[in-house]
Design an enzyme around this catalytic site. Structure first.
Site, PDB file in Angstrom:
ATOM      1  N   GLU A  41       0.836  -1.199   0.000  1.00  0.00           N
ATOM      2  CA  GLU A  41       0.000   0.000   0.000  1.00  0.00           C
ATOM      3  C   GLU A  41       0.876   1.257   0.000  1.00  0.00           C
ATOM      4  OE1 GLU A  41      -3.496   1.892   2.914  1.00  0.00           O
ATOM      5  OE2 GLU A  41      -2.219   0.259   3.617  1.00  0.00           O
ATOM      6  N   LYS A 123      -9.222   2.447  -2.527  1.00  0.00           N
ATOM      7  CA  LYS A 123      -9.539   1.857  -1.224  1.00  0.00           C
ATOM      8  C   LYS A 123     -10.912   2.322  -0.737  1.00  0.00           C
ATOM      9  CE  LYS A 123      -7.263   1.400   3.338  1.00  0.00           C
ATOM     10  NZ  LYS A 123      -6.048   1.802   4.074  1.00  0.00           N
ATOM     11  N   CYS A 163      -5.447  -3.109   2.183  1.00  0.00           N
ATOM     12  CA  CYS A 163      -5.327  -3.110   3.647  1.00  0.00           C
ATOM     13  C   CYS A 163      -6.668  -3.219   4.374  1.00  0.00           C
ATOM     14  CB  CYS A 163      -4.547  -1.871   4.098  1.00  0.00           C
ATOM     15  SG  CYS A 163      -3.774  -2.061   5.731  1.00  0.00           S
TER      16      CYS A 163
END
Length: 552
Positions: A41, A123, A163
């Site tokens: 990330e 994300k 994540c």
């Protein structure tokens, strides 16, 4: 089919350097037969870039670096690189005419192949707890209007999430429903004790939930007060570990998929908690000094356990040639303190100097005598000694360029048993998040790893600041086993005074410790940054008001 997890140590803001290292990792993976490389990330920028993200020039530089990285790898035919980066949609208008298109920033991952950016994912789940502050900078990928990022490579279809996404059901299920056969999770997950086990367990739940193998690519290294532990891994659809990279080390983990699309690769041993804590401290010191260009470290060595532990960590992180120890005895320093300090410095092979502060202490007391006439000696004179030492250490730092590593532990920082502009003076607080009981555990752990580097008497003698005759820490504090347990419950786990008392602790001890925590916030705000190793440290994830009358 081979996939490489590029576990590397990014430097925040070093777009050119991070790009070169990503290119190198991709080319090494390609040479080993991998046709898909997963970077962590925000690998392009390092994590966390914080308010750099608010600068338009930084965002443009990120876009340029991403395009350049795709282009430089165009000669690797068939290579797919998935890399984390900040992304921005829309064009900025003219502020003077108020013709402005609002640009949303996203925590993104892009697929690079064939010399260009093929697709981008944003994300969806943005953490805003502990050290995370992502909602300050990013919009949710739900707002981007993009489909899930699912792509084909060598006959397998891979879906990408980032994540926090993998801690929730929806993002992974969307990828699976879009045709993903393998889930790829890009991560920059700050370390704390126990986090690796928790992380692996949650990812196993996710793999079982969607019925897919899972690849977890993670950062490693230190960034200011946070550290990243690496330990990238691959799970099968049942959540079993099939490959794992080393902890706290850069590694290119190559994972093969067998005929049944199950990942196969080397499995590094998972270290115990004491080893994790030690490696986190070493990584934090090494990268803070290395990434910021400090030539070495200076430590005030007292003959006590805290400075001894910091010295041992510093030598493991930097090498003895870059560490200097300075002993500054006062009239109250016991002979065994300087004997043990000399002994330890010799064992580790560091430069060792002694500066007697007695003449300076006498000079201060003489100068202040008219102002203090008729007043008894108290902590004022104790603090004078600490401040003299702090001044000397900072002078040596100014002259040499080496950074002063402070030696205060979490128990002291919590209760205010530290002196502003004295033992708090310095540039980096190595054990700021290490409770006193853990200090002892780590000292014994380090001695058990080979040659005994910390003299045993330093570990076994009662701790003392040695600022007045026959002083020990327990003169005015509960036993450290009690203090640290109260601290963990109140500060780390947010238990109330009544809950802690109900757990069996003496009310007087609980009220004293919690009162000290509250009234010493003003000191902690002026403390140097330090390494976070617990889930709640005095720093990014402790934001209490200095002025407050709440007492529960």
């Amino acid at each position: 089919m081979k996939v490489a997890l590029a576990q590397f140590n990014a430097v925040v803001g070093d777009l050119a350097g991070n790009s070169r290292r990503l290119e190198d990792a991709a080319r090494r993976a390609y040479a080993q037969g991998a046709r898909l490389v997963l970077a962590p990330e925000l690998a392009l920028t390092g994590y966390p870039p914080e308010d750099l993200l608010l600068r338009p020039a930084f965002m443009q530089a990120c876009a340029d670096a991403l395009a350049a990285l795709a282009d430089v790898l165009r000669d690797c035919e068939g290579l797919h690189l998935v890399v984390g980066h900040p992304h921005q949609f829309g064009e900025r208008g003219d502020l003077r005419t108020k013709s402005v298109t609002v640009q949303q920033r996203y925590n993104a991952a892009s697929l690079l192949a064939g010399g260009r950016v093929q697709a981008t994912y944003c994300k969806r789940e943005l953490p805003n707890y502990q050290v995370f502050d992502e909602r300050r900078y990013f919009a949710s990928g739900r707002d981007a209007g993009l489909p899930p990022l699912v792509f084909d490579c060598e006959g397998l279809r891979f879906g990408v999430v980032i994540c926090e996404d993998a801690w929730f059901d929806e993002p992974a299920r969307l990828a699976r429903d879009a045709g993903a056969q393998v889930l790829c999770v890009l991560n920059a997950s700050p370390f704390h004790l126990g986090k690796a086990e928790e992380r692996q367990a949650r990812m196993a739940e996710r793999a079982r939930d969607v019925g897919l193998p899972l690849l977890f690519s993670h950062l490693v290294g230190g960034q200011d007060e946070v550290v990243f532990d690496g330990a990238s891994f691959a799970l099968d659809a049942a959540g079993e570990v099939r490959a794992r990279a080393a902890t706290f080390a850069e590694e290119l983990l190559v994972v093969d998929f067998d005929a049944d699309a199950r990942p196969v690769g080397p499995v590094a041993e998972a270290p115990d908690l004491d080893r994790q804590a030690w490696d986190a401290l070493v990584t934090g010191v090494r990268d803070y000094l290395g990434k910021n260009g400090f030539p070495g470290a200076i430590i005030g060595l007292s003959g006590g356990i805290d400075s001894a532990l910091v010295l041992a960590v510093a030598v493991d992180a930097l090498g003895a040639d870059k560490v200097r120890a300075v002993m500054m005895p006062s009239p109250y320093t016991a002979d065994i303190s300087w004997i043990d300090a000399r002994d330890m410095a010799a064992r580790l092979g560091v430069r060792y100097d002694e500066i007697d502060i007695a003449p300076m202490f006498d000079a201060f007391r003489t100068a202040l005598a008219p102002q203090f006439a008729g007043l008894a000696e108290d902590t004022t004179e104790e603090n004078l000694q600490a401040r003299i030492r702090g001044t000397l250490l900072m002078a040596l730092s100014n002259k040499t360029g080496a950074i002063v590593l402070t030696t205060g532990n979490k128990s002291e920082m919590a209760t205010g048993y530290c002196t502003l502009y004295g033992d708090m003076a310095g540039g980096f607080a190595v054990i700021k998040d290490v409770a006193k009981t853990l200090v002892y555990r780590l000292a014994n752990w380090r001695n058990a790893q080979g040659a005994e580097v910390i003299p045993q008497r330093i570990i076994t003698r009662p701790p003392s600041a040695e600022l007045r005759p026959d002083q020990t820490d327990q003169d005015s504090l509960p036993p450290y086993e009690v203090l640290d347990a109260i601290l963990a419950r109140y500060m780390e786990d947010d238990q109330s005074v009544e809950q802690i008392v109900a757990a069996g602790f003496e009310r007087a001890d609980v009220e004293r410790v919690t009162r000290l925590i509250k009234i010493n916030e003003y000191k902690r705000r002026q403390a140097p940054v330090g390494i976070r190793i617990t889930h709640r440290a005095f720093g990014r994830d402790w934001r209490y008001p200095i002025t407050s009358r709440f007492r529960a």
